[in-house]
Design a protein around this motif. Structure first.
Motif, PDB file in Angstrom:
ATOM      1  N   ARG A  78       0.823  -1.217   0.000  1.00  0.00           N
ATOM      2  CA  ARG A  78       0.000   0.000   0.000  1.00  0.00           C
ATOM      3  C   ARG A  78       0.856   1.267   0.000  1.00  0.00           C
ATOM      4  NH1 ARG A  78      -3.616  -3.385   2.965  1.00  0.00           N
ATOM      5  NH2 ARG A  78      -2.508  -2.984   4.900  1.00  0.00           N
ATOM      6  N   TRP A 230      -8.938 -12.870   8.645  1.00  0.00           N
ATOM      7  CA  TRP A 230      -9.936 -12.402   9.603  1.00  0.00           C
ATOM      8  C   TRP A 230     -11.144 -13.319   9.581  1.00  0.00           C
ATOM      9  CZ3 TRP A 230      -7.515  -9.259   6.033  1.00  0.00           C
ATOM     10  CH2 TRP A 230      -8.059  -9.336   4.766  1.00  0.00           C
ATOM     11  N   LYS A 232     -15.269 -13.532  10.621  1.00  0.00           N
ATOM     12  CA  LYS A 232     -16.445 -12.784  11.069  1.00  0.00           C
ATOM     13  C   LYS A 232     -16.797 -13.224  12.487  1.00  0.00           C
ATOM     14  CE  LYS A 232     -18.614 -11.291   6.896  1.00  0.00           C
ATOM     15  NZ  LYS A 232     -19.833 -10.771   6.345  1.00  0.00           N
ATOM     16  N   ARG A 233     -17.113 -12.255  13.310  1.00  0.00           N
ATOM     17  CA  ARG A 233     -17.427 -12.573  14.692  1.00  0.00           C
ATOM     18  C   ARG A 233     -18.864 -13.081  14.833  1.00  0.00           C
ATOM     19  NH1 ARG A 233     -15.937  -7.911  18.469  1.00  0.00           N
ATOM     20  NH2 ARG A 233     -13.938  -7.248  17.628  1.00  0.00           N
ATOM     21  N   ARG A 234     -19.714 -12.668  13.925  1.00  0.00           N
ATOM     22  CA  ARG A 234     -21.098 -13.141  14.014  1.00  0.00           C
ATOM     23  C   ARG A 234     -21.738 -13.083  12.649  1.00  0.00           C
ATOM     24  NH1 ARG A 234     -24.246  -8.118  14.949  1.00  0.00           N
ATOM     25  NH2 ARG A 234     -22.735  -6.465  15.201  1.00  0.00           N
TER      26      ARG A 234
ATOM     27  N   ALA B  37     -19.303  -3.279  10.312  1.00  0.00           N
ATOM     28  CA  ALA B  37     -20.407  -3.645  11.205  1.00  0.00           C
ATOM     29  C   ALA B  37     -20.509  -5.155  11.350  1.00  0.00           C
ATOM     30  CB  ALA B  37     -21.721  -3.063  10.685  1.00  0.00           C
ATOM     31  N   ASP B  38     -20.212  -5.888  10.260  1.00  0.00           N
ATOM     32  CA  ASP B  38     -20.273  -7.351  10.313  1.00  0.00           C
ATOM     33  C   ASP B  38     -19.290  -7.942  11.319  1.00  0.00           C
ATOM     34  OD1 ASP B  38     -22.140  -7.336   8.366  1.00  0.00           O
ATOM     35  OD2 ASP B  38     -20.819  -7.980   6.744  1.00  0.00           O
ATOM     36  N   PHE B  39     -18.261  -7.188  11.664  1.00  0.00           N
ATOM     37  CA  PHE B  39     -17.221  -7.696  12.552  1.00  0.00           C
ATOM     38  C   PHE B  39     -17.337  -7.121  13.963  1.00  0.00           C
ATOM     39  CE2 PHE B  39     -15.741  -7.787   8.224  1.00  0.00           C
ATOM     40  CZ  PHE B  39     -15.212  -9.062   8.086  1.00  0.00           C
ATOM     41  N   GLY B  40     -18.294  -6.233  14.188  1.00  0.00           N
ATOM     42  CA  GLY B  40     -18.482  -5.633  15.507  1.00  0.00           C
ATOM     43  C   GLY B  40     -17.440  -4.591  15.842  1.00  0.00           C
ATOM     44  N   GLY B  41     -16.662  -4.145  14.882  1.00  0.00           N
ATOM     45  CA  GLY B  41     -15.640  -3.121  15.118  1.00  0.00           C
ATOM     46  C   GLY B  41     -14.748  -3.005  13.904  1.00  0.00           C
ATOM     47  N   GLU B  45      -6.878  -4.216   8.740  1.00  0.00           N
ATOM     48  CA  GLU B  45      -6.433  -4.597   7.397  1.00  0.00           C
ATOM     49  C   GLU B  45      -7.503  -4.284   6.349  1.00  0.00           C
ATOM     50  OE1 GLU B  45      -3.629  -5.350   6.097  1.00  0.00           O
ATOM     51  OE2 GLU B  45      -4.336  -6.005   4.133  1.00  0.00           O
ATOM     52  N   LEU B  46      -8.757  -4.541   6.685  1.00  0.00           N
ATOM     53  CA  LEU B  46      -9.843  -4.227   5.746  1.00  0.00           C
ATOM     54  C   LEU B  46      -9.947  -2.721   5.542  1.00  0.00           C
ATOM     55  CD1 LEU B  46     -12.810  -6.612   6.664  1.00  0.00           C
ATOM     56  CD2 LEU B  46     -11.172  -6.782   4.787  1.00  0.00           C
ATOM     57  N   ASP B 176     -26.627  -3.102  17.068  1.00  0.00           N
ATOM     58  CA  ASP B 176     -25.600  -3.076  16.036  1.00  0.00           C
ATOM     59  C   ASP B 176     -24.509  -2.040  16.311  1.00  0.00           C
ATOM     60  OD1 ASP B 176     -26.596  -5.130  14.578  1.00  0.00           O
ATOM     61  OD2 ASP B 176     -27.774  -3.854  13.225  1.00  0.00           O
ATOM     62  N   TYR B 177     -23.399  -2.200  15.573  1.00  0.00           N
ATOM     63  CA  TYR B 177     -22.296  -1.246  15.585  1.00  0.00           C
ATOM     64  C   TYR B 177     -22.532  -0.227  14.476  1.00  0.00           C
ATOM     65  CZ  TYR B 177     -17.573   0.427  14.547  1.00  0.00           C
ATOM     66  OH  TYR B 177     -16.486   1.206  14.306  1.00  0.00           O
TER      67      TYR B 177
END
Lengths: 234, 343
Positions: A78, A230, A232-234, B37-41, B45-46, B176-177
């Protein structure tokens, strides 16, 4: 002949190279290469200035820019992408992203006249980035797509098992993990080679001569590792 | 002087064009909130990858909106820190490359200085000096602002930022976040009398904050309600209300103390949490009571944006300050290390 500037920050090395043709002379490459872990943000701009000054070329003379688009250190990719995109956008010139694995293959071909090269880079997390190239008369041809995989899974390109392959790049430090069949087909491996702008700029010059033009925003890094880092947490 | 501002310190890509004569010419923002939001924070890297995708198109958009070409730029300012180092590097590298190509000066700007000066982009801008409450998902700080680059840190959070506490409490409540707006909406229906949460660090002198104990208290309250089978929709709203009241009350108490201690009569409130309606009502009331005045940047400049970076950068570039050849990405950078512009 076009005038091109390439830069690379994909590994612990930082490199810059200029392809140009001075009046009345053959096309030449002016290059700088330093081992500079974590110093790319400091080294890159002064190295660009040095190369331009040595060649007597101004930024405005460039026809296009190029950079090592990966695979490699995500942050390094990057830094190079941002710098190259900023330069190309500011100059309103095209930007070509070039494979760092292709650069390794070309380096092996140019310096050691190797014909069949397996460039591989240490991808961390027990994996390597790897490609396979056939090289002839200064041209390199990829055999299949570049990929990220555990070293145990690396095999020789199908139908090419009888060829004398050479491994190049940091990925070959994982030699002990590679399977016996592969080890038998790879006569030697040079694991201290890093991608360099010198080869990137040669590859970019070929593609530019073939008519390739990419807008700076389109020249995105190629990480290869897109899913595993990574969850996904949920 | 026309300055391009670039912000990539966290999960928003912000670009703006500020003219020191004509004011803000254009600004554009790409928020990654939905992606994270899908990761809660925020996933660093993304975030970094997305900045690399979004930045040039946003620069193009801003120049187009202003009807200007890249050659019309006189300088480039970018966020050099604090923030996520990989994300910062995207803005820093692009800014340096572009400035070198155009032969114009480039300067790394402190993200929080951007927030402190954001109200200067409004028609009714505060004069120096003032007290600023910066309250977001990453920061909770009280700063006395005496002039450009003259900042005195009065107090800050010793643990979680207020916005972070909102996010964590929201998660506990299954919201949600980012949590702030969701908590605020749920709290509307809450009974302010049913539960009372502690106001951390208000029982002793000082201007520092702590929100991690409040987080634990919230979790305990939810578990107790759950254990007795009483955690229905109303109870969840009551928890949200008690939590919001506690955060807002704590922030108001510290702002009052900061105005008292500094003798200032102007209060600037910025950062994502400053969008909270109850906080604004309480601060308005507090300022009216003491003859002080509160200033807020417009909503879109309360959160991360390129306009504040373009503005702050322009002030310093005009004074002759600029980067050398190094691109700057400074993940930790105390605000009070800043000085007035140095040529």
């Amino acid at each position: 002949m076009p005038t091109l500037l390439a830069l690379d920050a994909s590994s612990t090395a930082c490199s810059v190279a200029l392809w140009h043709q001075p009046a009345g002379r053959e096309a030449e490459v002016v290059a700088r290469y330093v081992e500079a872990p974590r110093e790319h943000t400091r080294r890159l701009m002064p190295m660009i200035d040095e190369v331009l000054a040595e060649a007597g070329v101004a930024l405005a003379d460039l026809d296009a820019l190029a950079y090592g688009h990966g695979p490699g250190s995500f942050t390094g990719l990057r830094i190079a992408a941002g710098t190259a995109q900023g330069l190309a956008y500011g100059l309103d010139k095209p930007l070509l992203g070039v494979s760092t694995l292709a650069a390794l293959a070309l380096a092996a071909h140019r310096r050691l006249h190797l014909r069949h090269v397996l460039p591989a880079l240490d991808a961390r997390m027990g994996e390597i980035y790897v490609g396979a190239y056939r090289c002839q008369d200064g041209d390199i041809t990829p055999l299949g797509a570049e990929a990220v995989m555990p070293p145990e899974r690396l095999t020789l390109p199908p139908g090419q098992e009888e060829v004398d392959w050479v491994g190049v790049g940091s990925g070959w430090t994982l030699w002990p993990s590679m399977n016996a069949n592969l080890q038998a087909g790879v006569s030697q491996h040079l694991d201290d080679w890093q991608p360099a702008a010198e080869e990137l700029v040669r590859l970019a010059a070929q593609r530019y001569a073939a008519g390739e033009r990419t807008a700076p925003a389109q020249a995105q890094p190629v990480y290869l590792r897109d899913q595993v880092a990574w969850q996904k947490r949920r | 002087m026309r300055v391009l501002g670039i912000e990539t310190s966290c999960d928003e890509t912000g670009v703006a064009l500020f003219d020191s004569q004509r004011g803000l010419l254009a600004d554009a923002l790409y928020s990654q909130v939905a992606m994270h939001a899908d990761f809660g924070g925020v996933v660093p890297e993304l975030a970094s990858r997305d900045h690399t995708r979004r930045l040039l198109p946003l620069i193009d958009e801003v120049l187009g909106e202003a009807g200007l070409g890249r050659r019309d730029l006189d300088g480039i300012a970018y966020t050099a820190g604090p923030g996520l180092v990989g994300a910062l590097m995207v803005g820093a590298a692009t800014a340096h490359g572009m400035a070198r190509a155009l032969g114009i000066p480039v300067l790394g700007v402190h993200h929080m200085e951007g927030h402190l000066l954001a109200p200067m982009l409004e028609d009714e801008a505060p004069d120096f000096p003032f007290v600023a409450l910066l309250v977001s998902g990453g920061h909770t700080q009280l700063v006395e602002v005496l002039g450009l680059g003259r900042y005195r840190l009065l107090g800050e959070s010793v643990d979680d930022a207020a916005g972070e506490a909102f996010d964590k409490a929201a998660k506990m409540l299954g919201l949600d976040y980012p949590g702030g707006p969701h908590i605020a909406r749920l709290a509307e229906r809450g009974d302010p009398k049913r539960l009372r949460f502690p106001r951390p660090m208000t029982d002793r002198p000082g201007l520092d904050f702590s929100f991690s104990g409040l987080k634990t208290h919230t979790l305990t309250a939810i578990r107790q309600l759950e254990a007795t089978g009483a955690l229905d929709d109303q109870a969840r709203a009551d928890v949200a209300r008690a939590f919001e009241e506690a955060v807002v009350d704590t922030l108001v108490i510290k702002c009052r103390r900061a105005l008292d201690a500094s003798g200032q009569t102007r209060l600037v409130v910025a950062g994502g949490v400053s969008a909270n309606r109850r906080l604004r009502e309480r601060l308005e009331h507090e300022c009216a009571k003491r003859g002080a005045r509160a200033y807020y940047p417009r909503g879109r400049f309360c959160t991360d944006n390129g306009a504040m970076i373009a503005y702050a950068g322009a002030q310093r570039l005009l004074a002759g300050e600029r980067d050398a050849a190094s691109m700057l990405a400074v993940p930790r950078w105390p605000l009070d290390h800043l000085t007035p512009p140095a040529a």
